[in-house]
Design a protein around this motif. Sequence first.
Motif, PDB file in Angstrom:
ATOM      1  N   LYS A 106       0.848  -1.205   0.000  1.00 27.30           N
ATOM      2  CA  LYS A 106       0.000   0.000   0.000  1.00 27.30           C
ATOM      3  C   LYS A 106       0.884   1.256   0.000  1.00 27.30           C
ATOM      4  O   LYS A 106       1.796   1.368   0.826  1.00 27.30           O
ATOM      5  N   PRO A 107       0.620   2.213  -0.881  1.00 22.31           N
ATOM      6  CA  PRO A 107       1.367   3.468  -0.804  1.00 22.31           C
ATOM      7  C   PRO A 107       1.040   4.203   0.501  1.00 22.31           C
ATOM      8  O   PRO A 107      -0.132   4.372   0.838  1.00 22.31           O
ATOM      9  N   VAL A 108       2.086   4.594   1.201  1.00 19.33           N
ATOM     10  CA  VAL A 108       1.905   5.255   2.499  1.00 19.33           C
ATOM     11  C   VAL A 108       2.783   6.503   2.567  1.00 19.33           C
ATOM     12  O   VAL A 108       3.939   6.491   2.132  1.00 19.33           O
ATOM     13  N   MET A 109       2.218   7.554   3.122  1.00 23.20           N
ATOM     14  CA  MET A 109       2.993   8.760   3.407  1.00 23.20           C
ATOM     15  C   MET A 109       2.958   9.011   4.910  1.00 23.20           C
ATOM     16  O   MET A 109       1.915   8.847   5.549  1.00 23.20           O
ATOM     17  N   VAL A 110       4.109   9.418   5.444  1.00 27.69           N
ATOM     18  CA  VAL A 110       4.239   9.691   6.872  1.00 27.69           C
ATOM     19  C   VAL A 110       4.472  11.189   7.072  1.00 27.69           C
ATOM     20  O   VAL A 110       5.342  11.771   6.414  1.00 27.69           O
ATOM     21  N   LEU A 166      10.762  13.746  14.659  1.00 29.66           N
ATOM     22  CA  LEU A 166      11.821  13.064  13.893  1.00 29.66           C
ATOM     23  C   LEU A 166      12.021  11.619  14.351  1.00 29.66           C
ATOM     24  O   LEU A 166      12.046  10.684  13.544  1.00 29.66           O
ATOM     25  N   ARG A 167      12.128  11.444  15.661  1.00 25.87           N
ATOM     26  CA  ARG A 167      12.380  10.078  16.163  1.00 25.87           C
ATOM     27  C   ARG A 167      11.171   9.179  15.922  1.00 25.87           C
ATOM     28  O   ARG A 167      11.313   8.007  15.560  1.00 25.87           O
ATOM     29  N   ALA A 168       9.984   9.728  16.126  1.00 33.01           N
ATOM     30  CA  ALA A 168       8.768   8.925  15.914  1.00 33.01           C
ATOM     31  C   ALA A 168       8.661   8.512  14.445  1.00 33.01           C
ATOM     32  O   ALA A 168       8.317   7.370  14.136  1.00 33.01           O
ATOM     33  N   GLN A 169       8.957   9.433  13.551  1.00 30.48           N
ATOM     34  CA  GLN A 169       8.837   9.105  12.125  1.00 30.48           C
ATOM     35  C   GLN A 169       9.870   8.062  11.703  1.00 30.48           C
ATOM     36  O   GLN A 169       9.585   7.190  10.876  1.00 30.48           O
ATOM     37  N   ARG A 226       8.708   4.529  10.121  1.00 26.78           N
ATOM     38  CA  ARG A 226       9.180   4.000   8.832  1.00 26.78           C
ATOM     39  C   ARG A 226       9.712   2.575   8.988  1.00 26.78           C
ATOM     40  O   ARG A 226       9.519   1.720   8.126  1.00 26.78           O
ATOM     41  N   ARG A 227      10.381   2.335  10.112  1.00 30.15           N
ATOM     42  CA  ARG A 227      10.916   0.984  10.364  1.00 30.15           C
ATOM     43  C   ARG A 227       9.760  -0.001  10.556  1.00 30.15           C
ATOM     44  O   ARG A 227       9.753  -1.097  10.003  1.00 30.15           O
ATOM     45  N   SER A 240       4.917  -4.220   5.286  1.00 27.06           N
ATOM     46  CA  SER A 240       5.521  -4.087   3.943  1.00 27.06           C
ATOM     47  C   SER A 240       4.850  -3.029   3.082  1.00 27.06           C
ATOM     48  O   SER A 240       4.505  -3.289   1.926  1.00 27.06           O
ATOM     49  N   ALA A 241       4.648  -1.858   3.652  1.00 24.44           N
ATOM     50  CA  ALA A 241       4.004  -0.797   2.871  1.00 24.44           C
ATOM     51  C   ALA A 241       5.011  -0.178   1.904  1.00 24.44           C
ATOM     52  O   ALA A 241       6.225  -0.303   2.064  1.00 24.44           O
TER      53      ALA A 241
END
Length: 180
Positions: A101-105, A116-119, A123-124, A132-133
């Motif tokens: 699935k395409p995902v944007m954060v 920053l740390r949360a993002q 992503r991980r 597996s996005a």
Amino acid sequence: MKVAAIAGSIRENSYNTLLLETIKERFSEKFDLDIIKIDKLPLFNQAEELDPPEVVKSFKNQIADYDAVLISTPEYNWSVPGVLKNSLDWLSRGERPMIGKPVMVVGASISLMGTLRAQMDLRRILSAPGISANVLEPAQNEVLITQAHEKFDKNGKLTDEATLKVVDRAVNSFYEMVNG
Ligand SMILES: Cc1cc2nc3c(=O)[nH]c(=O)nc-3n(C[C@H](O)[C@H](O)[C@H](O)COP(=O)(O)O)c2cc1C
């Protein structure tokens, strides 16, 4: 294009929800965006992963129906809020609608680090096998809103021009990624 938007904060007037509402409004001619609530999801229980409660089934079906997912996360104690991780854990087992699935954060916090740390953690998590996005690359596309209390006005509108430029550029990249 239909985008499911998830806020990692469930509080009323959350900056992250307001950010999603800003994106919905600014891109209303390009795509439909619906905010999908995660506050009624029960805590993940592996014993129920193959036959989860109705509210979870309906959440997973909803996500499956969308072309893309936009996640706006706050940062809690240097990582993603548990409520967001909980929703991702449900999505990662049994039926797995996030795969490919395409995902944007994106994210907003009141500190100088702007999630920053949360993002980085998010992503991980999004690259774990059960999820597996297909996540939009961060280079040139990071939306890290710092000192959110100064960027939104009293009516909850994101008014900071420089921030709006960053948001527009990144969301346009996401739109192009999803639409080839
Ligand atoms: C439990 C908790 C932990 C927090 N930890 C962080 C943190 O690690 N980094 C940060 O930038 N802000 C932290 N904050 C402040 C949040 O950035 C702030 O509450 C923000 O408004 C939350 O997003 P929301 O407005 O979408 O609810 C924390 C807030 C809470 C309630």
